[in-house]
Structure formats: C-alpha cells, structure tokens
Write a protein that holds these residues in place. Structure first.
Motif, PDB file in Angstrom:
ATOM      1  N   LEU A 189      -0.567 -10.740  -1.976  1.00  0.00           N
ATOM      2  CA  LEU A 189      -1.097  -9.433  -1.574  1.00  0.00           C
ATOM      3  C   LEU A 189      -2.590  -9.520  -1.297  1.00  0.00           C
ATOM      4  O   LEU A 189      -3.333 -10.180  -2.038  1.00  0.00           O
ATOM      5  CB  LEU A 189      -0.867  -8.405  -2.683  1.00  0.00           C
ATOM      6  CG  LEU A 189       0.520  -7.767  -2.801  1.00  0.00           C
ATOM      7  CD1 LEU A 189       0.543  -6.807  -3.994  1.00  0.00           C
ATOM      8  CD2 LEU A 189       0.895  -7.009  -1.528  1.00  0.00           C
ATOM      9  N   PRO A 190      -3.074  -8.863  -0.265  1.00  0.00           N
ATOM     10  CA  PRO A 190      -4.529  -8.808  -0.044  1.00  0.00           C
ATOM     11  C   PRO A 190      -5.208  -8.051  -1.180  1.00  0.00           C
ATOM     12  O   PRO A 190      -4.600  -7.201  -1.839  1.00  0.00           O
ATOM     13  CB  PRO A 190      -4.660  -8.072   1.286  1.00  0.00           C
ATOM     14  CG  PRO A 190      -3.372  -7.348   1.479  1.00  0.00           C
ATOM     15  CD  PRO A 190      -2.314  -8.142   0.777  1.00  0.00           C
ATOM     16  N   GLN A 191      -6.467  -8.374  -1.404  1.00  0.00           N
ATOM     17  CA  GLN A 191      -7.185  -7.774  -2.523  1.00  0.00           C
ATOM     18  C   GLN A 191      -7.251  -6.255  -2.400  1.00  0.00           C
ATOM     19  O   GLN A 191      -7.200  -5.542  -3.407  1.00  0.00           O
ATOM     20  CB  GLN A 191      -8.606  -8.350  -2.601  1.00  0.00           C
ATOM     21  CG  GLN A 191      -9.326  -8.014  -3.908  1.00  0.00           C
ATOM     22  CD  GLN A 191      -8.609  -8.575  -5.127  1.00  0.00           C
ATOM     23  OE1 GLN A 191      -8.295  -9.763  -5.169  1.00  0.00           O
ATOM     24  NE2 GLN A 191      -8.342  -7.718  -6.112  1.00  0.00           N
ATOM     25  N   THR A 192      -7.316  -5.742  -1.184  1.00  0.00           N
ATOM     26  CA  THR A 192      -7.362  -4.284  -1.013  1.00  0.00           C
ATOM     27  C   THR A 192      -6.095  -3.624  -1.543  1.00  0.00           C
ATOM     28  O   THR A 192      -6.155  -2.532  -2.129  1.00  0.00           O
ATOM     29  CB  THR A 192      -7.549  -3.930   0.477  1.00  0.00           C
ATOM     30  OG1 THR A 192      -6.552  -4.611   1.261  1.00  0.00           O
ATOM     31  CG2 THR A 192      -8.940  -4.317   0.958  1.00  0.00           C
ATOM     32  N   SER A 193      -4.956  -4.265  -1.367  1.00  0.00           N
ATOM     33  CA  SER A 193      -3.702  -3.727  -1.898  1.00  0.00           C
ATOM     34  C   SER A 193      -3.656  -3.828  -3.419  1.00  0.00           C
ATOM     35  O   SER A 193      -3.196  -2.908  -4.105  1.00  0.00           O
ATOM     36  CB  SER A 193      -2.514  -4.469  -1.287  1.00  0.00           C
ATOM     37  OG  SER A 193      -2.479  -4.312   0.113  1.00  0.00           O
ATOM     38  N   LEU A 194      -4.125  -4.951  -3.947  1.00  0.00           N
ATOM     39  CA  LEU A 194      -4.164  -5.112  -5.407  1.00  0.00           C
ATOM     40  C   LEU A 194      -5.059  -4.070  -6.055  1.00  0.00           C
ATOM     41  O   LEU A 194      -4.751  -3.547  -7.132  1.00  0.00           O
ATOM     42  CB  LEU A 194      -4.656  -6.518  -5.768  1.00  0.00           C
ATOM     43  CG  LEU A 194      -3.696  -7.676  -5.500  1.00  0.00           C
ATOM     44  CD1 LEU A 194      -4.409  -9.013  -5.702  1.00  0.00           C
ATOM     45  CD2 LEU A 194      -2.468  -7.594  -6.413  1.00  0.00           C
ATOM     46  N   ASP A 195      -6.164  -3.747  -5.382  1.00  0.00           N
ATOM     47  CA  ASP A 195      -7.116  -2.784  -5.947  1.00  0.00           C
ATOM     48  C   ASP A 195      -6.550  -1.369  -6.005  1.00  0.00           C
ATOM     49  O   ASP A 195      -7.068  -0.520  -6.727  1.00  0.00           O
ATOM     50  CB  ASP A 195      -8.408  -2.799  -5.132  1.00  0.00           C
ATOM     51  CG  ASP A 195      -9.188  -4.091  -5.312  1.00  0.00           C
ATOM     52  OD1 ASP A 195      -8.919  -4.810  -6.299  1.00  0.00           O
ATOM     53  OD2 ASP A 195     -10.056  -4.395  -4.462  1.00  0.00           O
ATOM     54  N   VAL A 196      -5.488  -1.115  -5.273  1.00  0.00           N
ATOM     55  CA  VAL A 196      -4.799   0.175  -5.359  1.00  0.00           C
ATOM     56  C   VAL A 196      -3.639   0.108  -6.342  1.00  0.00           C
ATOM     57  O   VAL A 196      -3.456   0.990  -7.184  1.00  0.00           O
ATOM     58  CB  VAL A 196      -4.284   0.603  -3.961  1.00  0.00           C
ATOM     59  CG1 VAL A 196      -3.412   1.855  -4.084  1.00  0.00           C
ATOM     60  CG2 VAL A 196      -5.440   0.836  -3.009  1.00  0.00           C
ATOM     61  N   LEU A 197      -2.863  -0.963  -6.270  1.00  0.00           N
ATOM     62  CA  LEU A 197      -1.631  -1.070  -7.053  1.00  0.00           C
ATOM     63  C   LEU A 197      -1.891  -1.284  -8.540  1.00  0.00           C
ATOM     64  O   LEU A 197      -1.232  -0.675  -9.393  1.00  0.00           O
ATOM     65  CB  LEU A 197      -0.796  -2.233  -6.494  1.00  0.00           C
ATOM     66  CG  LEU A 197       0.611  -2.427  -7.060  1.00  0.00           C
ATOM     67  CD1 LEU A 197       1.446  -1.167  -6.906  1.00  0.00           C
ATOM     68  CD2 LEU A 197       1.289  -3.617  -6.376  1.00  0.00           C
ATOM     69  N   LEU A 198      -2.857  -2.126  -8.873  1.00  0.00           N
ATOM     70  CA  LEU A 198      -3.074  -2.448 -10.280  1.00  0.00           C
ATOM     71  C   LEU A 198      -3.567  -1.259 -11.107  1.00  0.00           C
ATOM     72  O   LEU A 198      -3.074  -1.041 -12.223  1.00  0.00           O
ATOM     73  CB  LEU A 198      -4.032  -3.641 -10.406  1.00  0.00           C
ATOM     74  CG  LEU A 198      -3.406  -4.997 -10.055  1.00  0.00           C
ATOM     75  CD1 LEU A 198      -4.466  -6.087 -10.006  1.00  0.00           C
ATOM     76  CD2 LEU A 198      -2.325  -5.368 -11.064  1.00  0.00           C
ATOM     77  N   PRO A 199      -4.538  -0.460 -10.633  1.00  0.00           N
ATOM     78  CA  PRO A 199      -4.914   0.723 -11.427  1.00  0.00           C
ATOM     79  C   PRO A 199      -3.750   1.683 -11.669  1.00  0.00           C
ATOM     80  O   PRO A 199      -3.621   2.262 -12.756  1.00  0.00           O
ATOM     81  CB  PRO A 199      -6.019   1.368 -10.586  1.00  0.00           C
ATOM     82  CG  PRO A 199      -6.610   0.235  -9.817  1.00  0.00           C
ATOM     83  CD  PRO A 199      -5.448  -0.649  -9.488  1.00  0.00           C
ATOM     84  N   GLU A 200      -2.883   1.860 -10.670  1.00  0.00           N
ATOM     85  CA  GLU A 200      -1.681   2.681 -10.863  1.00  0.00           C
ATOM     86  C   GLU A 200      -0.828   2.125 -12.003  1.00  0.00           C
ATOM     87  O   GLU A 200      -0.353   2.861 -12.871  1.00  0.00           O
ATOM     88  CB  GLU A 200      -0.831   2.692  -9.584  1.00  0.00           C
ATOM     89  CG  GLU A 200      -1.278   3.631  -8.490  1.00  0.00           C
ATOM     90  CD  GLU A 200      -0.259   3.664  -7.348  1.00  0.00           C
ATOM     91  OE1 GLU A 200       0.885   3.182  -7.560  1.00  0.00           O
ATOM     92  OE2 GLU A 200      -0.588   4.169  -6.277  1.00  0.00           O
ATOM     93  N   LEU A 201      -0.626   0.816 -11.966  1.00  0.00           N
ATOM     94  CA  LEU A 201       0.200   0.168 -12.987  1.00  0.00           C
ATOM     95  C   LEU A 201      -0.416   0.332 -14.371  1.00  0.00           C
ATOM     96  O   LEU A 201       0.285   0.657 -15.342  1.00  0.00           O
ATOM     97  CB  LEU A 201       0.352  -1.319 -12.647  1.00  0.00           C
ATOM     98  CG  LEU A 201       1.048  -2.187 -13.700  1.00  0.00           C
ATOM     99  CD1 LEU A 201       2.484  -1.728 -13.924  1.00  0.00           C
ATOM    100  CD2 LEU A 201       0.999  -3.662 -13.306  1.00  0.00           C
ATOM    101  N   LEU A 202      -1.712   0.123 -14.489  1.00  0.00           N
ATOM    102  CA  LEU A 202      -2.355   0.223 -15.795  1.00  0.00           C
ATOM    103  C   LEU A 202      -2.286   1.645 -16.340  1.00  0.00           C
ATOM    104  O   LEU A 202      -2.065   1.856 -17.539  1.00  0.00           O
ATOM    105  CB  LEU A 202      -3.812  -0.249 -15.707  1.00  0.00           C
ATOM    106  CG  LEU A 202      -4.003  -1.716 -15.296  1.00  0.00           C
ATOM    107  CD1 LEU A 202      -5.480  -2.065 -15.256  1.00  0.00           C
ATOM    108  CD2 LEU A 202      -3.256  -2.661 -16.222  1.00  0.00           C
TER     109      LEU A 202
END
Length: 407
Positions: A189-202
């Motif tokens: 995943l590109p970092q921009t996608s990770l920066d959205v998905l991970l906060p949601e997960l946490l």
C-alpha cells in the motif's frame, strides 16, 4: 570442557535488566541488552579464554571439536547458535529462507556484486536459518498465518470503512492464496493509504478493548505496534498472524518462510548459524518486498506449541526437522539429586538458567556452572555427568547438532 565468555548484543528492543541479572551484573544495565550469544558465529564468537575464540578453536581442530560427521556435513562449521533472548519491545516482522532459497539468493547477490555488509543485502551467507524459541518467562509472539476464517472473524469485529474491501477479499478466498493476496496488497500500500487506514484501525481497537471484546489481546498488540511503528504496513500484517503466549518450558519452531515477530519476554533461542533475514515491517531497516514474498510460506493454521518430550530422567527434548540443531532441557527440583549422563557424540553448549550444577568427567575433572554460565563440550570430550548443587532447584539447557537427541 571449557567455560565460555559470551557476547551481549545491545539491540534497542532489549531489556536493561534480564541479561544483566542473569549474569550477576549491576541492574539496570546502561543500555538495552537483547541477546546473549553462545557459539562460533563470526560476528561475535564466544571466547574460551583471553587469547582464543571458539571460532578459532573450531577452525584449528574441526574434527576434534565437531566430530567427523558434523565437520563433514557442515563444512567444518559449528552449525548452531545458542542465545538468551530478552525482548522488552517487539522485534521486526521477519522470515528466513530455506537452504535452497538461501543458496540461490546468496549466489545471485554475489554475482551482482552486492557487498556482504550492505544494508540492502538479503543473503550474507548461503545457509538456511530455522530457529526455535523456548520460553523462560511468559513469552509473547506473533508467528505463522492464522486460519483465514478466524482472521475474517477478527476483521469483522474491527470493521471500518477502510478495512471493509480487504475483509471481503479474504472472505471470498479464505485460504493460503487469499492470505497471499491480502498480505501482498497491504505490504505494498502507498504511504498515503496507510496514513488513512491505520488511524481508523487503531481507533476501533481502542473501542474494542474498552468494551472487553473477544479480540482484546489482539487489539492491544495492534495498539502497541501502531504506537511504536507509526505508519508501518507491518501493523496491518500483524492482524493476519497467530497471537501466541508461551509459558515457561513451552517452545515454537519456526521453519523456513514462517512470518513472525517476538513481542515480549525471555527465552532460550537456538538457530542455524546464519544471518539471513527477510524483513516484513515493524522496522526502519531494509524491507525487500518482492524477495520477502518469494520466501514466505502462506500455510495457515495454529502454530504447534512444543512442551518437550521426556527422553530421559530429568531431560526433555524439543524435536524439530532442523538438522542444524537440537535443544534439550534438564531440570531438578530442590530435593532431587540424581545425575544425568551426557554422551559427547558431537559438539555441545550447556547453559545454566536456574541454580547451579556440577559437570563431572570420569577422570575427575569437574566444572561448576552457576546461573548464567555456559560451557563448551567438544566432540572429543569424555562423557559428562551432570549433578545439581545440593539444596536448590536447577535448570540447564543443552544445544547440540540435530543428530544428538538423547543421553
């Protein structure tokens, strides 16, 4: 029969207390201490005295030190490395190659002229690196891909708008191929996608823990990893792995391609004498995604927990398919004094982890091992009798090549 002086590796994830306390040094240590190495690894070989390293001793007399069979099979090298591992924080997510993969990768990088100490080098040597970890304390780990059906249940419990399409991907193909597809998608995943998905997960993990949800242990792990490794795709990958808690004396064996990360605890680790690591996240170090995917084994299900096979009085053995090593545990309760006879059919390293023991040879030569002390027994050594020091419990771990399994 020679006492060893061993190197301590000061990795950042290590403990300031565990190894220092084991060795009888001041606590806390000035810096984190992660691993105590016992063996003939070129990077930090044990020393027999001020003038000789175990590596030098083996190189000068491979037949006498290793025995003919071991020397012939492993090219005059001690095939195993024994460690005390003390994890205060999570290690990088990683896997190790098979013998064939290591040999091919090593030859490829040698032909390409990649320096062996380069940060982007995947294969500094041409050998496999299976390993086994046996818990000394409660030991927490991620290891092996969880059954996809269980992972879907976990992901459904944590569902967010961002996670939903990935859950459907695995739900539509709940097998090894589905795991490969999902892991590959997440790790690239590109970092921009990770920066959205991970906060949601946490955020949803926080809520799950507060509500005492079914997967609270897994969620706490994700929260700890997310805090320590912000924006790291390895946090997502951790959702796919078995969350394991070992009790003292329990062990897991990690064969080639097993994706894993040790989270917390102290254990005795035995592994093939290799440096080949393919990282998958939870680290600032080099991650070669294509090579990792080539090596990974996406077989799934619960990780077998080894509790030791009782092979002789006071001795438990941890059998594995690895030819490079065998680990055994010897234990005595405070009121037990019966000796254990060890046949010196090959090279051995012994470390005392509880109490103290005496090692006796038939000619009267003896060595006493206190807690944290270790000894080298070459193949040419006379057989040894091990007796606990009176009045206290004792525990000893024994490392040998894989062909030496009892007695």
């Amino acid at each position: 029969m020679e006492l060893l002086r061993n190197a301590v590796r000061p990795y950042a994830w290590g403990s300031r207390t565990t190894i220092a306390e084991l060795l009888g040094r001041p606590v806390p240590a000035p810096h984190p201490e992660a691993e105590l190495w016992m063996g003939a690894h070129p990077g930090d070989p044990s020393r027999i005295d001020d003038d000789r390293s175990l590596l030098e001793v083996v190189e000068k007399d491979p037949i006498g030190q290793l025995g003919t069979e071991c020397a012939d099979r492993w090219g005059n090298r001690l095939p195993f490395l024994l460690k005390i591992l003390a994890a205060e924080e999570a290690l990088s997510m990683q896997a190790h190659p098979s013998a064939e993969q290591a040999r091919e990768g090593y030859e490829r990088e040698e032909a390409a002229g990649v320096p062996r100490d380069a940060k982007n080098r995947n294969y500094p040597d041409p050998t496999a690196k299976p390993e086994l970890i046996c818990a000394l304390t409660e030991f927490h780990a991620l290891a092996g891909f969880r059954d996809p059906h269980e992972t879907v249940r976990l992901l459904r419990a944590l569902e967010t708008p961002g996670l939903a399409p990935y859950i459907s991907l695995l739900e539509g193909q709940p097998d090894s191929d589905g795991l490969r597809a999902l892991f590959t998608t997440w790790i690239t995943l590109p970092q921009t996608s990770l920066d959205v998905l991970l906060p949601e997960l946490l955020d949803v993990c926080v809520a799950h823990v507060k509500n005492h949800g079914e997967f609270s242990v897994e969620c706490r792990t994700i929260l700890e990893l997310g805090e320590a490794h912000e924006g790291d795709a390895g946090v997502l990958a951790a959702l796919l792995l078995n969350r394991i808690v070992l009790q003292p004396g329990e062990a897991i064996f990690l064969s080639a391609g097993n994706l894993h990360s040790y989270l917390h605890g102290t254990g005795v680790e035995i592994l093939a004498n290799s440096d080949n690591i393919l990282r998958g996240g939870l680290t600032p170090k080099h991650v070669d995604v294509p090579e990792l995917l080539r090596v990974l084994d996406f077989s799934c299900g619960k990780m077998p927990v080894l509790r030791g096979s009782h092979v002789a009085p006071r001795m438990w053995n941890y059998p594995t398919p690895a030819p490079e090593f065998e680990l055994s545990r010897l234990e005595w309760a405070p009121d037990e004094r019966d000796p254990v006879d060890l046949v010196c059919a090959g090279p051995q390293i012994l470390i005392c982890t509880v109490g103290a023991v005496r090692l006796l040879e038939a000619d009267g030569n003896k060595v006493e091992l206190g807690r944290g002390q270790s000894v080298w027994l070459p193949a040419c050594n006379p057989d040894v009798q091990v007796i606990p020091v009176e009045g206290a419990p004792a525990q000893l771990f024994r490392a040998t090549p894989g062909s030496v399994v009892s007695g």
